[in-house]
Design a protein around this motif. Structure first.
Motif, PDB file in Angstrom:
ATOM      1  N   SER A  16       0.842  -1.191   0.000  1.00 40.87           N
ATOM      2  CA  SER A  16       0.000   0.000   0.000  1.00 40.87           C
ATOM      3  C   SER A  16       0.876   1.239   0.000  1.00 40.87           C
ATOM      4  N   GLN A  17       0.266   2.365  -0.426  1.00 42.64           N
ATOM      5  CA  GLN A  17       0.978   3.644  -0.470  1.00 42.64           C
ATOM      6  C   GLN A  17       0.041   4.775  -0.077  1.00 42.64           C
ATOM      7  N   THR A  18       0.591   5.728   0.674  1.00 42.85           N
ATOM      8  CA  THR A  18      -0.105   6.986   0.929  1.00 42.85           C
ATOM      9  C   THR A  18       0.879   8.119   0.654  1.00 42.85           C
ATOM     10  N   THR A  19       0.358   9.308   0.422  1.00 44.41           N
ATOM     11  CA  THR A  19       1.195  10.475   0.150  1.00 44.41           C
ATOM     12  C   THR A  19       0.823  11.587   1.124  1.00 44.41           C
ATOM     13  N   PRO A  20       1.491  11.651   2.281  1.00 48.81           N
ATOM     14  CA  PRO A  20       1.157  12.685   3.265  1.00 48.81           C
ATOM     15  C   PRO A  20       1.666  14.080   2.905  1.00 48.81           C
ATOM     16  N   PHE A  21       2.612  14.182   1.955  1.00 48.35           N
ATOM     17  CA  PHE A  21       3.127  15.496   1.590  1.00 48.35           C
ATOM     18  C   PHE A  21       3.479  15.540   0.118  1.00 48.35           C
ATOM     19  N   GLN A  22       3.057  16.611  -0.553  1.00 49.87           N
ATOM     20  CA  GLN A  22       3.406  16.883  -1.953  1.00 49.87           C
ATOM     21  C   GLN A  22       3.851  18.328  -2.034  1.00 49.87           C
ATOM     22  N   GLY A  23       5.128  18.548  -2.317  1.00 50.91           N
ATOM     23  CA  GLY A  23       5.654  19.903  -2.436  1.00 50.91           C
ATOM     24  C   GLY A  23       6.001  20.239  -3.866  1.00 50.91           C
ATOM     25  N   ARG A  24       6.634  21.401  -4.059  1.00 51.47           N
ATOM     26  CA  ARG A  24       7.061  21.806  -5.403  1.00 51.47           C
ATOM     27  C   ARG A  24       8.219  20.955  -5.901  1.00 51.47           C
ATOM     28  N   LEU A  25       9.111  20.577  -5.002  1.00 45.96           N
ATOM     29  CA  LEU A  25      10.318  19.853  -5.383  1.00 45.96           C
ATOM     30  C   LEU A  25      10.213  18.354  -5.144  1.00 45.96           C
ATOM     31  N   LEU A  26       9.556  17.961  -4.080  1.00 39.96           N
ATOM     32  CA  LEU A  26       9.540  16.548  -3.727  1.00 39.96           C
ATOM     33  C   LEU A  26       8.208  16.118  -3.154  1.00 39.96           C
ATOM     34  N   LEU A  59       5.869  -5.865   1.872  1.00 36.67           N
ATOM     35  CA  LEU A  59       6.012  -7.270   2.244  1.00 36.67           C
ATOM     36  C   LEU A  59       7.483  -7.627   2.119  1.00 36.67           C
ATOM     37  N   LEU A  60       8.088  -8.075   3.212  1.00 32.49           N
ATOM     38  CA  LEU A  60       9.514  -8.388   3.237  1.00 32.49           C
ATOM     39  C   LEU A  60       9.766  -9.819   2.770  1.00 32.49           C
ATOM     40  N   PRO A  61      11.005 -10.153   2.433  1.00 30.17           N
ATOM     41  CA  PRO A  61      11.313 -11.490   1.942  1.00 30.17           C
ATOM     42  C   PRO A  61      10.937 -12.622   2.910  1.00 30.17           C
ATOM     43  N   ASP A  62      10.893 -12.339   4.217  1.00 28.13           N
ATOM     44  CA  ASP A  62      10.550 -13.387   5.192  1.00 28.13           C
ATOM     45  C   ASP A  62       9.049 -13.481   5.467  1.00 28.13           C
ATOM     46  N   GLY A  63       8.243 -12.689   4.719  1.00 31.22           N
ATOM     47  CA  GLY A  63       6.793 -12.743   4.867  1.00 31.22           C
ATOM     48  C   GLY A  63       6.208 -11.734   5.838  1.00 31.22           C
ATOM     49  N   THR A  64       7.041 -11.006   6.574  1.00 32.75           N
ATOM     50  CA  THR A  64       6.540  -9.977   7.481  1.00 32.75           C
ATOM     51  C   THR A  64       6.364  -8.667   6.709  1.00 32.75           C
ATOM     52  N   THR A  65       5.761  -7.680   7.346  1.00 29.77           N
ATOM     53  CA  THR A  65       5.582  -6.378   6.698  1.00 29.77           C
ATOM     54  C   THR A  65       6.342  -5.304   7.472  1.00 29.77           C
ATOM     55  N   ALA A  66       6.636  -4.225   6.767  1.00 28.64           N
ATOM     56  CA  ALA A  66       7.341  -3.094   7.384  1.00 28.64           C
ATOM     57  C   ALA A  66       6.936  -1.814   6.675  1.00 28.64           C
ATOM     58  N   GLY A  67       7.006  -0.713   7.417  1.00 24.53           N
ATOM     59  CA  GLY A  67       6.757   0.598   6.834  1.00 24.53           C
ATOM     60  C   GLY A  67       7.998   1.094   6.117  1.00 24.53           C
ATOM     61  N   ARG A  68       7.787   1.790   5.015  1.00 24.33           N
ATOM     62  CA  ARG A  68       8.879   2.395   4.254  1.00 24.33           C
ATOM     63  C   ARG A  68       8.490   3.824   3.924  1.00 24.33           C
ATOM     64  N   GLU A  69       9.333   4.779   4.295  1.00 23.87           N
ATOM     65  CA  GLU A  69       9.122   6.182   3.953  1.00 23.87           C
ATOM     66  C   GLU A  69      10.050   6.518   2.793  1.00 23.87           C
ATOM     67  N   VAL A  70       9.486   7.060   1.719  1.00 21.28           N
ATOM     68  CA  VAL A  70      10.250   7.329   0.512  1.00 21.28           C
ATOM     69  C   VAL A  70      10.069   8.788   0.101  1.00 21.28           C
ATOM     70  N   VAL A  71      11.174   9.475  -0.081  1.00 15.80           N
ATOM     71  CA  VAL A  71      11.157  10.819  -0.632  1.00 15.80           C
ATOM     72  C   VAL A  71      11.332  10.672  -2.137  1.00 15.80           C
ATOM     73  N   GLU A  72      10.316  11.086  -2.895  1.00 14.80           N
ATOM     74  CA  GLU A  72      10.394  11.043  -4.350  1.00 14.80           C
ATOM     75  C   GLU A  72      10.946  12.370  -4.854  1.00 14.80           C
ATOM     76  N   HIS A  73      11.987  12.284  -5.666  1.00 13.93           N
ATOM     77  CA  HIS A  73      12.695  13.466  -6.157  1.00 13.93           C
ATOM     78  C   HIS A  73      12.909  13.296  -7.655  1.00 13.93           C
ATOM     79  N   PRO A  74      12.798  14.364  -8.449  1.00 17.75           N
ATOM     80  CA  PRO A  74      12.929  14.225  -9.904  1.00 17.75           C
ATOM     81  C   PRO A  74      14.334  13.884 -10.385  1.00 17.75           C
ATOM     82  N   GLY A  75      15.320  13.974  -9.520  1.00 18.50           N
ATOM     83  CA  GLY A  75      16.689  13.669  -9.912  1.00 18.50           C
ATOM     84  C   GLY A  75      17.410  14.889 -10.429  1.00 18.50           C
TER      85      GLY A  75
END
Length: 182
Positions: free
Chosen positions: A10-20, A28-44
């Motif tokens: 699943s994905q949510t987007t708590p922040f959308q700015g001009r740059l990122l 879902l992790l390789p061992d079958g458990t789940t974990a949260g992942r925070e990702v900053v999306e940047h245009p490069g």
């Protein structure tokens, strides 16, 4: 080899700015458990090590707000949507330094913070330079300076140059230009 792939549930987007954009995923992790992942999306972005015929590197000094200090860096900038990395590099070199280059050699790409950010920085060595006119962005205040490539490589190794893209570009260009064919 083990499969180390994580699957996005699943994905949510708590922040959308001009740059990122900040994305929060459940994975879902390789061992079958789940974990949260925070990702900053940047245009490069793209960084350009511009080298004069007498092996002087064009650098820019600018205040970097997150660190509260002036950094010395290679000219660089953010890619526009759909823009090819080389086009970004050509644009940024001229905007920031007032120079154009006839030759661009790719120095690879860098993932600056792969633990939480998807930014990719493409690096180029620019040679056969010619003067043009600089036109930095309205909110960009910088000074252009030149340093000898050999001196700059020592400053990287001594910790005087702290910007990662600049460190990598300097050391790659130095190695490329001083390589001895065996």
């Amino acid at each position: 080899m083990n499969d180390l792939t994580e699957k996005t549930l699943s994905q949510t987007t708590p922040f959308q700015g001009r740059l990122l954009r900040l994305r929060v995923d459940q994975a879902l992790l390789p061992d079958g458990t789940t974990a949260g992942r925070e990702v900053v999306e940047h245009p490069g972005g793209v960084g350009v090590l511009a080298l004069t015929e007498d092996r002087q590197v064009l650098l820019v000094r600018q205040y970097r707000y997150p660190y509260g200090e002036v950094l010395t860096e290679i000219p660089a900038g953010k890619r526009d949507p759909g823009e090819e990395p080389l086009a970004t590099g050509m644009r940024e070199l001229e905007e920031e330094t007032g120079y154009r280059a006839n030759c661009f050699t790719p120095l690879g790409k860098v993932y600056p913070s792969p633990g939480y950010c998807d930014e990719i920085i493409y690096l180029y060595l620019a040679t056969d330079l010619m003067a043009a006119e600089s036109h930095p962005d309205a909110d960009e205040f910088l000074e252009v300076e030149r340093r000898d490539l050999e001196v700059l490589a020592r400053q990287v190794l001594d910790g005087q140059i702290t910007d990662a893209k600049t460190q990598i570009a300097v050391l790659k260009a130095y190695q490329l230009l001083n390589r001895k064919d065996d």
